[in-house]
Enzyme design. Structure first.
Site, PDB file in Angstrom:
ATOM      1  N   LYS A  86       0.863  -1.181   0.000  1.00 16.14           N
ATOM      2  CA  LYS A  86       0.000   0.000   0.000  1.00 16.14           C
ATOM      3  C   LYS A  86       0.900   1.231   0.000  1.00 16.14           C
ATOM      4  CE  LYS A  86      -3.887   1.955   2.670  1.00 16.14           C
ATOM      5  NZ  LYS A  86      -4.781   1.738   3.838  1.00 16.14           N
ATOM      6  N   SER A 161      -9.722   1.838   2.824  1.00 16.01           N
ATOM      7  CA  SER A 161      -8.840   2.607   1.982  1.00 16.01           C
ATOM      8  C   SER A 161      -7.796   1.774   1.231  1.00 16.01           C
ATOM      9  CB  SER A 161      -8.111   3.651   2.833  1.00 16.01           C
ATOM     10  OG  SER A 161      -7.283   3.014   3.787  1.00 16.01           O
ATOM     11  N   SER A 185      -9.962  -0.542   7.070  1.00 12.11           N
ATOM     12  CA  SER A 185      -9.398  -0.405   5.720  1.00 12.11           C
ATOM     13  C   SER A 185      -8.705  -1.626   5.137  1.00 12.11           C
ATOM     14  CB  SER A 185      -8.430   0.763   5.679  1.00 12.11           C
ATOM     15  OG  SER A 185      -9.146   1.948   5.503  1.00 12.11           O
TER      16      SER A 185
HETATM   17  N1  GLN Z   1     -13.145   4.056   6.366  1.00 13.66           N
HETATM   18  C1  GLN Z   1     -12.556   4.515   7.579  1.00 13.66           C
HETATM   19  C2  GLN Z   1     -12.193   5.965   7.456  1.00 13.66           C
HETATM   20  O1  GLN Z   1     -12.539   6.540   6.484  1.00 13.66           O
HETATM   21  C3  GLN Z   1     -11.383   3.671   7.930  1.00 13.66           C
HETATM   22  C4  GLN Z   1     -10.176   4.008   7.159  1.00 13.66           C
HETATM   23  C5  GLN Z   1      -8.999   3.165   7.539  1.00 13.66           C
HETATM   24  O2  GLN Z   1      -9.137   2.117   8.169  1.00 13.66           O
HETATM   25  N2  GLN Z   1      -7.826   3.643   7.182  1.00 13.66           N
HETATM   26  O3  GLN Z   1     -11.589   6.552   8.289  1.00 13.66           O
END
Ligand code: GLN
Length: 494
Positions: A86, A161, A185
């Protein structure tokens, strides 16, 4: 068809364990794997956009070194196996954008611990994957580099994400990838793409060199196509790192060695609140079938209560933005990252660098976070959220006094269309209703494929007590022995 092309048509379908075996047996070379996958990555980019950077030359050179080491019989565990990172992990001399215009040209001067450990274990970095900007999002649409497509239907989002990593693993562009999980994410996008996503216990894997979003929640983990591969990857990543003050000095068990345990007697907690309104009926049906399969292997299903579950999303959306607003302050246009052109004074430099460098979602979080931390509102929001966080942790602790793992849905629905939720942040935030609790409580959790709804994958989430990664992996592996959901591939990328 020649024998060679026969072989190369299959390499992309193999996971880490199978590729490692084939390399050791001399059935194919690391160069063949890497070349095959590089071809698939290039071909898929227009539709999937799962990579931000592809390190083709470096990967091929590393493959040759790996082949030489294997020929001499001394390659480490992941020797010659290509993976993707990532783009939140710093990679020395390689672009590290975090999905943001702010870091569009940032070349990291050092490797994150995760990157360094995987390289030491012999893994080859084939590229850096697309992601929501600074990991803030649930759909990979907040990326400055454009959205990633879901390999099961490219009009749909792969989740986020870590959307680029899951799309790459689901489309058989790489056998495995790294991800990070602050509120879901790794698990949410894994569920929406039919991949296996593991978020370890907070502190199990070093955060050094992983660009911070919300430091008390962020954790690095794995995206693979099987529990066994997740065990292999986690083995190399996990362990104490003195460069991360929250890294825990606990021995790392042999995760692969304990994959063969029966589920007989395993106490599986079913959370009553998980099946309330909000969960798609067909998703609920797939999850319930999976639970019955665990039961058929001797596990007992026990109802548990997480009475403060409904507080997890609002709590998270105070805590995470608060920490984000603090972490994002380092991007000031001075030290590194984007710098606005021709500033008239220092304030103008700060304001325009941040105004132009950050996207809308990041700005929304910075504003929310600054607000909840400000004098006068701190007690009403931030302090309240910290108390709610403790209540949520206590609920899990009480549940784990009765059960060994908690099982349930990972997401409320299957994959949604790109564009469908971008104008409605609250609906987007609700995607993480089932995943956020594990982050607030620092617990290990994983998502594994458990069926399909309208040809789209559905995920089963397993959550365990602190440091129970081996238990989750075994449970997932036993389930995979009974089912072949994790072996299904999107038609266009078979
Ligand atoms: N979807 C969540 C957010 O927008 C989690 C994101 C993540 O785990 N990095 O913060």
């Amino acid at each position: 068809m020649t024998a060679m092309s026969d072989k190369s048509t299959q390499l992309h379908t193999m996971g880490l364990a199978e590729l490692a075996q084939g390399l050791r047996n001399g059935e194919f070379s690391s160069r063949e794997i890497v070349s095959d996958l590089l071809g698939r990555i290039v071909a898929s980019q227009p539709d999937l956009n799962s990579f931000i950077t592809v390190t083709a030359d470096e990967a091929l050179a590393a493959a040759d070194l790996a082949d030489a080491a294997i020929a001499q019989g001394n390659g480490p565990a992941l020797c010659g196996l290509p993976i993707a990172h990532k783009d939140i992990f710093c990679t020395r001399d390689v672009l590290t954008t975090c999905g943001s215009r702010m870091l569009e040209n940032f070349v990291a001067p050092y490797d994150a611990t995760v990157v360094e450990r995987l390289a030491n274990a012999g893994a080859i970095t084939i590229g850096k994957t697309n992601m929501d900007e600074f990991a803030m999002g649930s759909s990979t649409e907040t990326s400055y580099f454009g959205p990633t497509g879901n390999p099961w239907n490219t009009k749909l989002s792969p989740g986020g994400s870590s959307g680029g990593s899951v799309a790459a693993v689901a489309a058989r562009l790489v056998p495995a990838a790294t991800g990070t999980d602050t509120g879901g994410s790794i698990r949410q996008p894994a569920a929406l793409t039919g991949t296996v996503g593991l978020k370890p216990t907070y502190g199990r894997v070093s955060r050094y060199g992983m660009i911070a979003f919300a430091s008390s929640l962020d954790q690095a983990g794995t995206i693979t196509r099987s529990a066994e591969d997740a065990a292999m990857l986690l083995q190399a990543m996990a362990g104490f790192d003195e460069r991360d003050s929250t890294s825990v000095n606990e021995p790392v068990p042999d995760y692969r060695a304990t994959l063969g345990q029966s589920l007989q007697g395993l106490k599986v907690g079913i959370v009553r609140q998980h099946f309330d309104a909000g969960l798609d009926e067909q998703c609920a049906a797939r999850v319930k079938e999976a639970l019955r399969q665990l039961e058929s292997q001797g596990a007992s299903l026990i109802e548990v209560d997480l009475p403060h579950l409904d507080l997890s999303v609002p709590t998270y959306y105070v805590v995470a933005p608060a920490e984000c607003s603090s972490n994002m302050s380092r991007f000031d246009g001075v030290r590194f990252g984007y710098r606005a052109k021709n500033p008239v004074d220092l304030m103008d430099l700060y304001c325009r660098s941040r105004g132009e460098g950050f996207g809308a979602e990041v700005k929304r979080r910075i504003m929310t976070g600054t607000y909840v931390l400000s004098a006068g509102y701190y007690d009403a929001y931030y302090l309240q959220a910290q108390k709610a966080r403790q209540l949520i942790s206590n609920d899990f602790e009480a549940a784990f006094a009765k059960v060994d793992v908690i099982a349930g849905p990972t997401t409320p629905t299957p994959a949604f269309a790109i564009g469908a939720k971008m104008d409605d942040p609250i609906t987007m935030y609700l995607n993480d209703i089932y995943t956020i609790g594990a982050n607030l409580a620092g617990l290990p959790a994983m998502s594994i494929p458990c069926g399909f709804v309208d040809k789209l994958p559905v995920g089963l989430q397993l959550v365990g007590p602190h440091f129970a990664e081996a238990r989750l992996l075994n449970c997932a592996h036993q389930y995979e022995l009974l089912t072949d959901w994790h072996r299904q591939s999107p038609e266009a990328y078979s």
